[in-house]
Motif scaffolding. Structure first.
Motif, PDB file in Angstrom:
ATOM      1  N   ARG A   1       0.815  -1.209   0.000  1.00 51.72           N
ATOM      2  CA  ARG A   1       0.000   0.000   0.000  1.00 51.72           C
ATOM      3  C   ARG A   1       0.850   1.261   0.000  1.00 51.72           C
ATOM      4  O   ARG A   1       0.600   2.200   0.730  1.00 51.72           O
ATOM      5  CB  ARG A   1      -0.944   0.015   1.200  1.00 51.72           C
ATOM      6  N   GLY A   2       1.921   1.274  -0.793  1.00 54.89           N
ATOM      7  CA  GLY A   2       2.745   2.461  -0.908  1.00 54.89           C
ATOM      8  C   GLY A   2       3.697   2.664   0.252  1.00 54.89           C
ATOM      9  O   GLY A   2       4.380   3.673   0.313  1.00 54.89           O
ATOM     10  N   ARG A   3       3.739   1.734   1.174  1.00 50.99           N
ATOM     11  CA  ARG A   3       4.610   1.876   2.335  1.00 50.99           C
ATOM     12  C   ARG A   3       5.817   0.962   2.191  1.00 50.99           C
ATOM     13  O   ARG A   3       5.729  -0.121   1.637  1.00 50.99           O
ATOM     14  CB  ARG A   3       3.849   1.534   3.615  1.00 50.99           C
ATOM     15  N   THR A   4       6.924   1.419   2.772  1.00 51.40           N
ATOM     16  CA  THR A   4       8.147   0.626   2.747  1.00 51.40           C
ATOM     17  C   THR A   4       8.032  -0.547   3.706  1.00 51.40           C
ATOM     18  O   THR A   4       7.461  -0.415   4.783  1.00 51.40           O
ATOM     19  CB  THR A   4       9.337   1.510   3.186  1.00 51.40           C
ATOM     20  N   VAL A   5       8.562  -1.676   3.299  1.00 54.56           N
ATOM     21  CA  VAL A   5       8.715  -2.807   4.205  1.00 54.56           C
ATOM     22  C   VAL A   5      10.204  -3.107   4.285  1.00 54.56           C
ATOM     23  O   VAL A   5      10.955  -2.807   3.366  1.00 54.56           O
ATOM     24  CB  VAL A   5       7.918  -4.051   3.752  1.00 54.56           C
ATOM     25  N   ALA A   6      10.638  -3.643   5.403  1.00 57.41           N
ATOM     26  CA  ALA A   6      12.059  -3.913   5.586  1.00 57.41           C
ATOM     27  C   ALA A   6      12.235  -5.113   6.505  1.00 57.41           C
ATOM     28  O   ALA A   6      11.306  -5.550   7.174  1.00 57.41           O
ATOM     29  CB  ALA A   6      12.758  -2.685   6.170  1.00 57.41           C
ATOM     30  N   LYS A   7      13.430  -5.611   6.504  1.00 54.16           N
ATOM     31  CA  LYS A   7      13.825  -6.673   7.433  1.00 54.16           C
ATOM     32  C   LYS A   7      14.830  -6.075   8.405  1.00 54.16           C
ATOM     33  O   LYS A   7      15.447  -5.049   8.132  1.00 54.16           O
ATOM     34  CB  LYS A   7      14.435  -7.840   6.671  1.00 54.16           C
ATOM     35  N   MET A   8      14.978  -6.712   9.556  1.00 52.44           N
ATOM     36  CA  MET A   8      15.831  -6.184  10.612  1.00 52.44           C
ATOM     37  C   MET A   8      17.247  -5.876  10.118  1.00 52.44           C
ATOM     38  O   MET A   8      17.796  -4.832  10.443  1.00 52.44           O
ATOM     39  CB  MET A   8      15.864  -7.179  11.778  1.00 52.44           C
ATOM     40  N   HIS A   9      17.824  -6.764   9.311  1.00 47.85           N
ATOM     41  CA  HIS A   9      19.209  -6.573   8.869  1.00 47.85           C
ATOM     42  C   HIS A   9      19.386  -5.363   7.948  1.00 47.85           C
ATOM     43  O   HIS A   9      20.504  -4.935   7.697  1.00 47.85           O
ATOM     44  CB  HIS A   9      19.742  -7.850   8.196  1.00 47.85           C
TER      45      HIS A   9
ATOM     46  N   ASP B   1       6.898  -6.634  12.710  1.00 48.71           N
ATOM     47  CA  ASP B   1       6.609  -7.028  11.329  1.00 48.71           C
ATOM     48  C   ASP B   1       7.349  -6.114  10.348  1.00 48.71           C
ATOM     49  O   ASP B   1       7.898  -5.080  10.728  1.00 48.71           O
ATOM     50  CB  ASP B   1       5.106  -7.075  11.061  1.00 48.71           C
ATOM     51  N   GLU B   2       7.345  -6.512   9.078  1.00 47.89           N
ATOM     52  CA  GLU B   2       8.094  -5.790   8.053  1.00 47.89           C
ATOM     53  C   GLU B   2       7.579  -4.373   7.830  1.00 47.89           C
ATOM     54  O   GLU B   2       8.326  -3.497   7.410  1.00 47.89           O
ATOM     55  CB  GLU B   2       8.072  -6.573   6.740  1.00 47.89           C
ATOM     56  N   GLY B   3       6.298  -4.144   8.098  1.00 48.03           N
ATOM     57  CA  GLY B   3       5.737  -2.801   7.931  1.00 48.03           C
ATOM     58  C   GLY B   3       6.298  -1.825   8.958  1.00 48.03           C
ATOM     59  O   GLY B   3       6.676  -0.695   8.620  1.00 48.03           O
ATOM     60  N   ILE B   4       6.370  -2.243  10.218  1.00 51.97           N
ATOM     61  CA  ILE B   4       6.918  -1.370  11.260  1.00 51.97           C
ATOM     62  C   ILE B   4       8.419  -1.176  11.029  1.00 51.97           C
ATOM     63  O   ILE B   4       8.937  -0.063  11.163  1.00 51.97           O
ATOM     64  CB  ILE B   4       6.619  -1.930  12.663  1.00 51.97           C
TER      65      ILE B   4
ATOM     66  N   ALA C   1       1.404  -1.718  18.296  1.00 51.19           N
ATOM     67  CA  ALA C   1       0.562  -0.734  17.609  1.00 51.19           C
ATOM     68  C   ALA C   1       0.877   0.674  18.103  1.00 51.19           C
ATOM     69  O   ALA C   1       0.897   1.624  17.313  1.00 51.19           O
ATOM     70  CB  ALA C   1      -0.914  -1.053  17.827  1.00 51.19           C
ATOM     71  N   TYR C   2       1.153   0.814  19.385  1.00 54.09           N
ATOM     72  CA  TYR C   2       1.500   2.123  19.929  1.00 54.09           C
ATOM     73  C   TYR C   2       2.816   2.607  19.320  1.00 54.09           C
ATOM     74  O   TYR C   2       2.951   3.772  18.942  1.00 54.09           O
ATOM     75  CB  TYR C   2       1.592   2.062  21.460  1.00 54.09           C
ATOM     76  N   LEU C   3       3.790   1.696  19.221  1.00 58.49           N
ATOM     77  CA  LEU C   3       5.065   2.046  18.590  1.00 58.49           C
ATOM     78  C   LEU C   3       4.835   2.473  17.144  1.00 58.49           C
ATOM     79  O   LEU C   3       5.431   3.452  16.677  1.00 58.49           O
ATOM     80  CB  LEU C   3       6.032   0.855  18.637  1.00 58.49           C
TER      81      LEU C   3
END
Length: 135
Positions: A52-60, A84-87, A119-121
């Motif tokens: 949905r137009g948002r970046t996803v990432a992995k911890m590394h 999760d990858e969204g946060i 969710a708060y984060l």
């Protein structure tokens, strides 16, 4: 009689040349289609995942200091389980210093009133992202 044989040989050679030309054209067309499909699949594989137009990432993919801060929040129980990858994508979109500041601010909050700390984060990170997008 020799002329008829010669004419017949020329006719056969012309027919073979036409067949070869049409087969070669079909082969070139098929090869071009295959190359286009290969190029398209390479392009789609190199595009980073987006939801949905948002970046996803992995911890590394996060800066080392930010990885450490997230792991610290998990170790002391401020975050339940892996993010999760969204946060992680939201954290990645922030400049490193702002990401560290947001995580630090989150760690200093009273978690007892929060029903869902993850969710708060996400809300804290979203507000930081909105601030930098207004600049």
């Amino acid at each position: 009689a020799n002329q008829n044989i010669l004419q017949s040989n020329i006719s056969v050679q012309q027919q073979q040349a036409q067949n070869f030309t049409s087969q070669h054209a079909a082969f070139r067309n098929a090869a071009a289609q295959e190359q286009l499909q290969h190029n398209h699949s390479q392009q789609t594989q190199s595009i980073p995942p987006v939801r949905r137009g948002r970046t996803v990432a992995k911890m590394h993919e996060l800066p080392i200091a930010v990885q450490f801060a997230v792991q610290n929040l998990q170790a002391i129980g401020h975050i339940e389980g892996p993010l999760d990858e969204g946060i992680l994508g939201m954290i990645k979109d922030l400049p490193e210093q702002l990401a560290l500041a947001a995580l630090s601010r989150f760690s200093s909050l009273d978690k007892s009133a929060m029903r869902n700390t993850t969710a708060y984060l996400a809300g804290v990170l979203r507000r930081e992202l909105e601030k930098i997008q207004r600049r």
